[in-house]
Scaffold this active site. Structure first.
Site, PDB file in Angstrom:
ATOM      1  N   LYS A  73      28.871  -3.506  59.575  1.00  9.54           N
ATOM      2  CA  LYS A  73      28.127  -2.193  59.327  1.00  9.54           C
ATOM      3  C   LYS A  73      27.776  -1.554  60.908  1.00  9.54           C
ATOM      4  CE  LYS A  73      28.005  -2.066  54.676  1.00  9.54           C
ATOM      5  NZ  LYS A  73      27.116  -1.813  53.521  1.00  9.54           N
ATOM      6  N   ASP A 109      27.200   5.041  52.027  1.00  5.30           N
ATOM      7  CA  ASP A 109      26.091   4.233  51.086  1.00  5.30           C
ATOM      8  C   ASP A 109      24.977   5.086  50.607  1.00  5.30           C
ATOM      9  OD1 ASP A 109      27.602   1.641  50.735  1.00  5.30           O
ATOM     10  OD2 ASP A 109      26.564   1.167  52.897  1.00  5.30           O
TER      11      ASP A 109
HETATM   12  P1  NAD Z   1      21.044  -7.165  55.395  1.00  5.71           P
HETATM   13  O1  NAD Z   1      21.063  -8.710  55.698  1.00  5.71           O
HETATM   14  O2  NAD Z   1      21.615  -6.520  56.521  1.00  5.71           O
HETATM   15  O3  NAD Z   1      19.569  -6.978  55.364  1.00  5.71           O
HETATM   16  C1  NAD Z   1      18.730  -7.318  54.514  1.00  5.71           C
HETATM   17  C2  NAD Z   1      17.189  -7.331  55.014  1.00  5.71           C
HETATM   18  O4  NAD Z   1      16.366  -7.959  53.952  1.00  5.71           O
HETATM   19  C3  NAD Z   1      17.044  -8.035  56.193  1.00  5.71           C
HETATM   20  O5  NAD Z   1      16.428  -7.322  56.915  1.00  5.71           O
HETATM   21  C4  NAD Z   1      16.017  -9.352  55.677  1.00  5.71           C
HETATM   22  O6  NAD Z   1      15.064  -9.346  56.650  1.00  5.71           O
HETATM   23  C5  NAD Z   1      15.526  -8.464  54.408  1.00  5.71           C
HETATM   24  N1  NAD Z   1      14.572  -9.234  53.403  1.00  5.71           N
HETATM   25  C6  NAD Z   1      15.008 -10.545  52.906  1.00  5.71           C
HETATM   26  N2  NAD Z   1      13.948 -11.202  52.231  1.00  5.71           N
HETATM   27  C7  NAD Z   1      13.037 -10.011  52.100  1.00  5.71           C
HETATM   28  C8  NAD Z   1      11.851  -9.946  51.381  1.00  5.71           C
HETATM   29  N3  NAD Z   1      11.443 -10.994  50.365  1.00  5.71           N
HETATM   30  N4  NAD Z   1      11.195  -8.807  51.574  1.00  5.71           N
HETATM   31  C9  NAD Z   1      11.642  -7.801  52.249  1.00  5.71           C
HETATM   32  N5  NAD Z   1      12.670  -7.900  53.014  1.00  5.71           N
HETATM   33  C10 NAD Z   1      13.190  -9.035  52.997  1.00  5.71           C
HETATM   34  O7  NAD Z   1      21.741  -6.965  54.052  1.00  5.71           O
HETATM   35  P2  NAD Z   1      22.428  -5.603  53.664  1.00  5.71           P
HETATM   36  O8  NAD Z   1      23.808  -5.134  54.250  1.00  5.71           O
HETATM   37  O9  NAD Z   1      21.261  -4.471  53.796  1.00  5.71           O
HETATM   38  O10 NAD Z   1      22.619  -5.799  51.952  1.00  5.71           O
HETATM   39  C11 NAD Z   1      21.562  -6.170  51.202  1.00  5.71           C
HETATM   40  C12 NAD Z   1      21.921  -6.158  49.633  1.00  5.71           C
HETATM   41  O11 NAD Z   1      22.619  -4.842  49.469  1.00  5.71           O
HETATM   42  C13 NAD Z   1      23.223  -6.933  49.519  1.00  5.71           C
HETATM   43  O12 NAD Z   1      22.983  -7.763  48.369  1.00  5.71           O
HETATM   44  C14 NAD Z   1      24.559  -6.039  49.114  1.00  5.71           C
HETATM   45  O13 NAD Z   1      25.410  -6.526  48.314  1.00  5.71           O
HETATM   46  C15 NAD Z   1      23.609  -4.919  48.598  1.00  5.71           C
HETATM   47  N6  NAD Z   1      24.344  -3.702  49.020  1.00  5.71           N
HETATM   48  C16 NAD Z   1      25.023  -3.095  47.749  1.00  5.71           C
HETATM   49  C17 NAD Z   1      25.312  -1.733  47.811  1.00  5.71           C
HETATM   50  C18 NAD Z   1      25.965  -1.024  46.846  1.00  5.71           C
HETATM   51  O14 NAD Z   1      27.072  -0.214  46.882  1.00  5.71           O
HETATM   52  N7  NAD Z   1      25.233  -1.066  45.504  1.00  5.71           N
HETATM   53  C19 NAD Z   1      25.866  -1.299  49.094  1.00  5.71           C
HETATM   54  C20 NAD Z   1      25.579  -2.070  49.991  1.00  5.71           C
HETATM   55  C21 NAD Z   1      24.986  -3.122  50.044  1.00  5.71           C
END
Ligand code: NAD
Length: 274
Positions: A73, A109
């Site tokens: 992304k 999103d």
């Molecule tokens: P990503 O890896 O880009 O970001 C996740 C972030 O969370 C990272 O910066 C990480 O350091 C942080 N993190 C991890 N553990 C943590 C904690 N305990 N406390 C605070 N921060 C913490 O991932 P992403 O692309 O942002 O995706 C995250 C989630 O969102 C995924 O499960 C994805 O499936 C979901 N998502 C859902 C939708 C939807 O349409 N519902 C859309 C996009 C993403």
């Protein structure tokens, strides 16, 4: 007769995606043909292709556009001719539209999260909100909070530069990186947003200690597989208002469908099918 509209999703490990079904069924319900292809760069036959090659391949093949997901992304932004203002502010693109020889990056999103939030948590207090996670999803939820009128958004992420980058990029001046232990930040907040993968299948657990929840807190989760994460289950058990990530998934797809096809998706129909 109209030709088939070609769309798809570029990402890694996306075989479980429900997007093909959501997009193809909506097009069928509207009376036209649309194919939504999964281009999984973690799997054969696309395994050794890189993002730029894949994007060029679908453009040359006449695709109307593609969705883009983890881990591309952010990386895809540099490969596009134009970005919507929203995608630039969020710093992530999940939808690319090809038109008149140009590629434009959008982010649906944020719209998806905001729509789901209003449907499930309409009217809750937004004076101070704690958001855990500052990755791609977190950038979109933070932008949704700006649009929904949040006054102060406290960002928690163990990758401190991610939190700082999001705070710096987000318009409206509402965000700050957490300065105190999470317990203290939550004690002063009205709601919590989980924008980490914790709680989804393969990432069990809770992103914040369930002992920090109180019945007067609302809790929103971006995770949608499962719809009820351990965090949401703990929150519901003590009477919190909650929002799951399913609506975000549906409404981001609906807006992407609008952009790909020029025909507004029927939101209720897409939600019912999901
Ligand atoms: P990503 O890896 O880009 O970001 C996740 C972030 O969370 C990272 O910066 C990480 O350091 C942080 N993190 C991890 N553990 C943590 C904690 N305990 N406390 C605070 N921060 C913490 O991932 P992403 O692309 O942002 O995706 C995250 C989630 O969102 C995924 O499960 C994805 O499936 C979901 N998502 C859902 C939708 C939807 O349409 N519902 C859309 C996009 C993403």
């Amino acid at each position: 007769a109209r030709g088939v509209i070609l769309t798809g999703l570029i990402g890694m490990d996306i075989q479980g995606s429900r997007s093909p079904e959501m997009h193809e069924a909506e097009a069928a319900a509207q009376g036209f043909a649309l194919r939504y292809r999964l281009l999984d760069l973690a799997q054969p036959p696309e395994q050794d292709a890189d993002l730029a090659q894949t994007l060029e391949m679908v453009r040359a093949a006449g695709f109307a556009g593609v969705n883009v997901t983890h881990p591309f992304k952010q990386r895809v932004m540099a490969l596009l001719d134009e970005l919507s203002d929203e995608a630039r502010a969020i710093g992530a693109v999940n939808t690319v539209v090809f038109r008149d020889g140009r590629s434009t990056g959008h982010n649906t999103d944020s719209y998806g999260f905001a729509e789901g939030f209003e449907r499930q948590l309409g009217g809750v207090a937004l004076d101070r909100v704690v958001q855990v996670g500052a990755g791609g999803a977190g950038a979109a939820t933070a932008m949704a909070m700006v649009k929904l009128g949040c006054r102060e958004l406290v960002i928690v992420d163990p990758q401190a530069t991610r939190a700082a980058d999001l705070v710096a990029r987000l318009p409206g001046g509402i965000a700050r990186a957490a300065t105190r232990p999470v317990a203290a930040e939550i004690a002063d907040a009205q709601g919590i947003i989980n924008a980490t993968p914790i709680g989804m299948e393969g990432h069990p657990g809770v992103p914040v200690d369930a002992a920090l929840l109180r019945p007067d807190l609302w809790v929103a989760d971006v995770v949608y597989f499962p719809l009820e994460t351990a965090l949401l289950a703990a929150a519901r058990a003590i009477g919190c208002r909650t929002a799951h990530g399913g609506d975000m998934a549906v409404f981001q797809a609906a807006r992407a469908f609008d952009l790909f096809t020029g025909h507004p998706a029927n939101r209720e129909r897409m939600a019912a099918r999901f």
